[in-house]
Write a protein that holds these residues in place. Structure first.
Motif, PDB file in Angstrom:
ATOM      1  N   SER A 252      -0.847  35.658 -13.812  1.00 44.56           N
ATOM      2  CA  SER A 252       0.182  36.612 -13.392  1.00 44.56           C
ATOM      3  C   SER A 252       0.888  37.270 -14.567  1.00 44.56           C
ATOM      4  N   THR A 253       0.573  36.856 -15.810  1.00 48.98           N
ATOM      5  CA  THR A 253       1.157  37.518 -16.969  1.00 48.98           C
ATOM      6  C   THR A 253       0.426  38.832 -17.222  1.00 48.98           C
ATOM      7  N   THR A 254       1.035  39.689 -18.036  1.00 49.95           N
ATOM      8  CA  THR A 254       0.475  41.025 -18.235  1.00 49.95           C
ATOM      9  C   THR A 254      -0.877  41.015 -18.918  1.00 49.95           C
ATOM     10  N   ASN A 255      -1.174  39.986 -19.721  1.00 48.38           N
ATOM     11  CA  ASN A 255      -2.479  39.938 -20.378  1.00 48.38           C
ATOM     12  C   ASN A 255      -3.209  38.609 -20.178  1.00 48.38           C
ATOM     13  N   GLY A 256      -2.747  37.807 -19.210  1.00 45.49           N
ATOM     14  CA  GLY A 256      -3.419  36.546 -18.926  1.00 45.49           C
ATOM     15  C   GLY A 256      -3.183  35.481 -19.972  1.00 45.49           C
ATOM     16  N   THR A 257      -2.049  35.527 -20.652  1.00 43.03           N
ATOM     17  CA  THR A 257      -1.764  34.582 -21.729  1.00 43.03           C
ATOM     18  C   THR A 257      -1.244  33.256 -21.199  1.00 43.03           C
TER      19      THR A 257
ATOM     20  N   PHE B  39       1.170  28.414 -10.812  1.00 42.32           N
ATOM     21  CA  PHE B  39       2.126  29.012 -11.740  1.00 42.32           C
ATOM     22  C   PHE B  39       3.166  29.812 -10.953  1.00 42.32           C
ATOM     23  N   GLU B  40       4.433  29.623 -11.284  1.00 38.89           N
ATOM     24  CA  GLU B  40       5.491  30.421 -10.656  1.00 38.89           C
ATOM     25  C   GLU B  40       6.591  30.669 -11.681  1.00 38.89           C
ATOM     26  N   ARG B  41       6.982  31.947 -11.821  1.00 35.34           N
ATOM     27  CA  ARG B  41       8.058  32.333 -12.743  1.00 35.34           C
ATOM     28  C   ARG B  41       9.010  33.289 -12.024  1.00 35.34           C
ATOM     29  N   ASP B  42      10.299  33.072 -12.232  1.00 33.85           N
ATOM     30  CA  ASP B  42      11.335  33.920 -11.635  1.00 33.85           C
ATOM     31  C   ASP B  42      12.276  34.409 -12.725  1.00 33.85           C
TER      32      ASP B  42
ATOM     33  N   ASN C 220      12.602  39.248 -10.302  1.00 37.66           N
ATOM     34  CA  ASN C 220      11.179  39.492 -10.528  1.00 37.66           C
ATOM     35  C   ASN C 220      10.419  38.182 -10.362  1.00 37.66           C
ATOM     36  N   ILE C 221       9.475  38.146  -9.420  1.00 34.62           N
ATOM     37  CA  ILE C 221       8.758  36.915  -9.079  1.00 34.62           C
ATOM     38  C   ILE C 221       7.284  37.066  -9.435  1.00 34.62           C
ATOM     39  N   TYR C 222       6.767  36.091 -10.180  1.00 30.88           N
ATOM     40  CA  TYR C 222       5.346  36.047 -10.529  1.00 30.88           C
ATOM     41  C   TYR C 222       4.760  34.741 -10.000  1.00 30.88           C
ATOM     42  N   LYS C 223       3.628  34.833  -9.315  1.00 36.77           N
ATOM     43  CA  LYS C 223       2.949  33.641  -8.817  1.00 36.77           C
ATOM     44  C   LYS C 223       1.440  33.773  -9.054  1.00 36.77           C
ATOM     45  N   ALA C 224       0.801  32.638  -9.322  1.00 39.30           N
ATOM     46  CA  ALA C 224      -0.651  32.653  -9.520  1.00 39.30           C
ATOM     47  C   ALA C 224      -1.215  31.265  -9.243  1.00 39.30           C
ATOM     48  N   THR C 225      -2.500  31.254  -8.878  1.00 40.31           N
ATOM     49  CA  THR C 225      -3.217  30.003  -8.627  1.00 40.31           C
ATOM     50  C   THR C 225      -4.621  30.115  -9.208  1.00 40.31           C
ATOM     51  N   ILE C 226      -5.070  29.062  -9.865  1.00 37.26           N
ATOM     52  CA  ILE C 226      -6.449  28.960 -10.336  1.00 37.26           C
ATOM     53  C   ILE C 226      -7.067  27.704  -9.739  1.00 37.26           C
ATOM     54  N   LYS C 227      -8.186  27.858  -9.073  1.00 36.31           N
ATOM     55  CA  LYS C 227      -8.988  26.725  -8.599  1.00 36.31           C
ATOM     56  C   LYS C 227     -10.322  26.776  -9.334  1.00 36.31           C
ATOM     57  N   GLU C 228     -10.713  25.655  -9.920  1.00 38.98           N
ATOM     58  CA  GLU C 228     -11.921  25.653 -10.743  1.00 38.98           C
ATOM     59  C   GLU C 228     -12.749  24.402 -10.474  1.00 38.98           C
ATOM     60  N   TYR C 229     -14.063  24.595 -10.410  1.00 38.44           N
ATOM     61  CA  TYR C 229     -15.009  23.505 -10.209  1.00 38.44           C
ATOM     62  C   TYR C 229     -16.113  23.643 -11.254  1.00 38.44           C
ATOM     63  N   THR C 230     -16.388  22.564 -11.980  1.00 37.69           N
ATOM     64  CA  THR C 230     -17.421  22.622 -13.010  1.00 37.69           C
ATOM     65  C   THR C 230     -18.312  21.393 -12.938  1.00 37.69           C
ATOM     66  N   LEU C 231     -19.565  21.597 -13.326  1.00 33.84           N
ATOM     67  CA  LEU C 231     -20.524  20.504 -13.460  1.00 33.84           C
ATOM     68  C   LEU C 231     -21.210  20.667 -14.811  1.00 33.84           C
ATOM     69  N   ILE C 232     -21.001  19.709 -15.701  1.00 35.65           N
ATOM     70  CA  ILE C 232     -21.566  19.744 -17.041  1.00 35.65           C
ATOM     71  C   ILE C 232     -22.632  18.670 -17.169  1.00 35.65           C
ATOM     72  N   ASN C 233     -23.856  19.077 -17.451  1.00 38.24           N
ATOM     73  CA  ASN C 233     -24.969  18.166 -17.663  1.00 38.24           C
ATOM     74  C   ASN C 233     -25.322  18.167 -19.149  1.00 38.24           C
ATOM     75  N   ALA C 234     -25.378  16.986 -19.766  1.00 38.05           N
ATOM     76  CA  ALA C 234     -25.678  16.897 -21.198  1.00 38.05           C
ATOM     77  C   ALA C 234     -26.789  15.889 -21.435  1.00 38.05           C
ATOM     78  N   TYR C 235     -27.666  16.229 -22.357  1.00 34.87           N
ATOM     79  CA  TYR C 235     -28.769  15.328 -22.705  1.00 34.87           C
ATOM     80  C   TYR C 235     -28.865  15.229 -24.223  1.00 34.87           C
TER      81      TYR C 235
END
Length: 624
Positions: free
Chosen positions: A111-116, A292-295, A307-322
């Motif tokens: 929700s920030t102006t440049n994703g920081t 994330f929530e900022r007021d 001024n209200i900013y809200k955001a959500t990130i949901k992430e799923y990962t599978l890492i296979n290493a050999y």
């Protein structure tokens, strides 16, 4: 390319004689930022710096931004004191191009102006180490990593029952408390980390002695792990940061005496990790969520605003290493669901802006040691998006240890990276604009002799950069991809030297930016052409440590937005001196003292904003 821990340096000073000073090498440090799996820092071609908890404590760093500001290639600019907005740059690139993680959980706020990521809310309590990878690593991490990755690793439980309690107090009525309690046996591990920090502060806008802009930070980190058997284990992580900040609205009629403007922020991250290992194969499944929530509350000529900013990130990962003879191969699969909104409320009715998108990705990575002296690292990643164009990124790296001079190493990396529009940018495009990711092509070349000296040259080019544009005729603005290429080019020099006979340790780094240009060829603001950091540490035989640090900031320009159009102003050319001291008062009880800006230098990091004067901070910590 590693920053040594000062605790190990202490041991080296006490146990090593002068004749072998130039032969001192410390144990390799393990990192996970280069390919999402744990490995030695020696087994990558990337430029990596690791800041340890020992250095954080000995040098009195209160925030992550303070800690990273002493690293070659990194610059930090604060809009006031503790807790105020922080800009940070890696090799000239802005913070939206730098991925910040906490134990692998994304802290970049869509929700920030440049994703920081908001570094101003990240304190150093309970950090084990900070891994900093410089250079594009989108071929592993995807978006927001075209300039680098900062991965913050929290402390982990040790065998048995352990804990600590720390109290701190300092200038501007800054006070805090932090503690941790952990347990670990053969099967179960659990840990609770918590910290509280509050300061009366000083005025965010200059002059410093106007009304005070205080800050409060509460954070907690919980970990729980269980080992089912030698092949299967699970870990749960939780982190929450809540802050309250008073600030000065630069558009308020009261300016530095603005006693109304204030903000609150609440950021929560959760993660579930499942680990499977069998022989040379390992798999890690991670499900994580960030809220994330900022007021922001202000009062101006047209009344109060929220001024209200809200955001959500949901992430799923599978890492296979050999792991195979001479190398490691990795296959990663990812899925992310990102959404954000902004609602600016005044006395006039308004509607919120909102955007959402999904990201699916696959990447492969391989490191291979050809003959014991030559390491080759290759990455390839494909990202698919449902709201804008897909991207393919890659990296090719080479590192060689030369036989003709023991300890002499050279390395080179070529990489491509990208940065997707943030949810905020996607929700507020310029009229007629269809945003797409910016794309970076770059390389770096390094040469190092042991820890004594290393030199790195870097060169990055960014196309389709996303920037805010404003039409003075229609008074309508928004984000769009800018035509042309922005350029970043520079050199970093680092050195470490130890005199065991005198119990002295010296370290320094210097960065020069040849180019930090916008698409039109003008320089970007708030970047200094030259920065220099120097440290001298002295260790006594009775567990005392004295240190001095100097930081020089060279020519640097900012923008004065009080004029129309905004005009260039100079903010650089100053040197700050800091002192630090620590000692063990008794068994398990340690005292740290830090004196900052000891000559009370008047300077500005961001034009129009105040900075810290001469100040002193103390910390006492008991551990068991």
């Amino acid at each position: 390319m590693k920053l040594q821990t000062l605790s190990l340096i202490t041991a080296t000073l006490l146990l090593t004689n002068t004749a072998f000073a130039e032969e001192v090498t410390l144990s390799p440090i393990d990192v996970i930022s280069t390919n999402k799996t744990e490995q030695s820092i020696e087994n990558t071609t990337s430029n990596i710096t690791v800041i340890t908890s020992e250095e954080i404590e000995e040098r009195g760093y209160q925030t992550v931004s303070e800690a990273i500001s002493s690293v070659a290639g990194i610059q930090v600019a604060n809009s006031g004191g503790l807790g105020q907005p922080t800009s940070f740059f890696v090799r000239g690139a802005d913070s939206g191009k730098i991925l910040v993680l906490l134990d692998g959980m994304r802290l970049n706020d869509p929700s920030t102006t440049n994703g920081t990521a908001l570094l101003d809310s990240l304190t150093t309590d309970n950090i084990r180490q900070i891994e900093i990878v410089k250079g594009g690593v989108s071929s592993i991490w995807g978006s927001n990593a075209s300039a680098g990755v900062i991965n913050i690793i929290a402390k982990s439980p040790k065998g048995g029952v352990h804990g600590s309690l720390g109290l701190n107090y300092g200038s501007y009525n800054t006070r805090g408390i932090d503690g941790d309690l952990s347990y670990k046996d053969e099967k179960l591990s659990a840990q609770v980390l918590a910290a509280y920090l509050k300061t009366n502060g000083f005025s965010a806008l200059a002059p410093r002695d106007a009304e005070k802009d205080g800050y409060e930070n509460k954070n907690a980190n919980l970990k729980f792990g269980y080992i089912f058997n030698e092949n299967n284990k699970v870990k749960l992580s939780y982190n929450r940061i809540k802050t309250k900040t008073k600030y000065d609205d630069m558009y308020s009629a009261a300016l530095a005496n603005d006693d109304y403007s204030h903000a609150t922020a609440d950021q929560t991250n959760y993660a579930l990790n499942y680990y499977f290992t069998r022989a040379s194969y390992s798999a890690t499944f991670t499900a994580s969520k960030g809220d994330f929530e900022r007021d922001y509350y202000t009062s101006g000529l047209y009344g109060d605003a929220h001024n209200i900013y809200k955001a959500t990130i949901k992430e799923y990962t599978l890492i296979n290493a050999y792991d195979y003879t001479g190398g490691k191969a990795i296959l990663g699969l990812e899925y992310k669901d990102i959404d954000g909104s902004n609602h600016y409320m005044t006395s006039m009715p308004s509607l919120p802006t909102q955007s959402a998108y999904t990201n699916k990705a696959v990447f492969v990575s391989n490191t291979y040691n050809l003959n014991g002296n030559t390491l080759i690292e290759t990455n390839l990643r494909y990202d698919s998006y449902d709201e804008f164009s897909n991207e393919t990124t890659y990296k090719i790296g080479l590192k060689h240890h030369h036989d003709f001079l023991k300890g002499f190493t050279t390395s080179a990396n070529y990489y491509t990276s990208y940065d997707a529009p943030s949810a905020y940018q996607l929700a507020t495009p310029a009229p007629g604009s269809l945003l797409k990711p910016s794309y970076t092509k770059g390389f770096d070349i390094s040469a190092a002799y042991k820890e004594l000296i290393s030199v790195t040259y870097f060169n990055n080019r960014v196309e389709d950069n996303i920037d805010y544009v404003f039409d003075p005729v229609t008074y309508i603005g928004g984000y769009q991809n800018v035509d042309g290429t922005s350029k970043f080019e520079g050199v970093e020099v680092k050195g470490v030297y130890t005199l065991p006979a005198l119990n002295l340790h010296f370290s320094a780094n210097y960065t020069h930016l040849f180019k930090f240009e916008k698409e039109d060829g003008t320089n970007l603001p708030r970047r200094a052409k030259d920065t220099l950091n120097g440290f001298m540490d002295y260790y006594t035989q009775n567990d005392m440590h004295f240190g001095v640090n100097a930081q020089y900031i060279g020519d640097r320009n900012d923008m004065d937005y009080a004029t129309f159009p905004p005009s260039d102003v100079a903010t650089g050319n100053y040197t700050l001196w800091n002192l630090y001291f620590d000692t063990e008062l008794m068994k398990n009880l340690k005292l740290n003292l830090t004196a900052r800006n000891i000559f009370d230098k008047a300077y500005q990091e961001v034009y129009g904003y105040a900075t810290e004067g001469r100040s002193l901070y103390a910390n006492v910590k008991y551990s068991f």
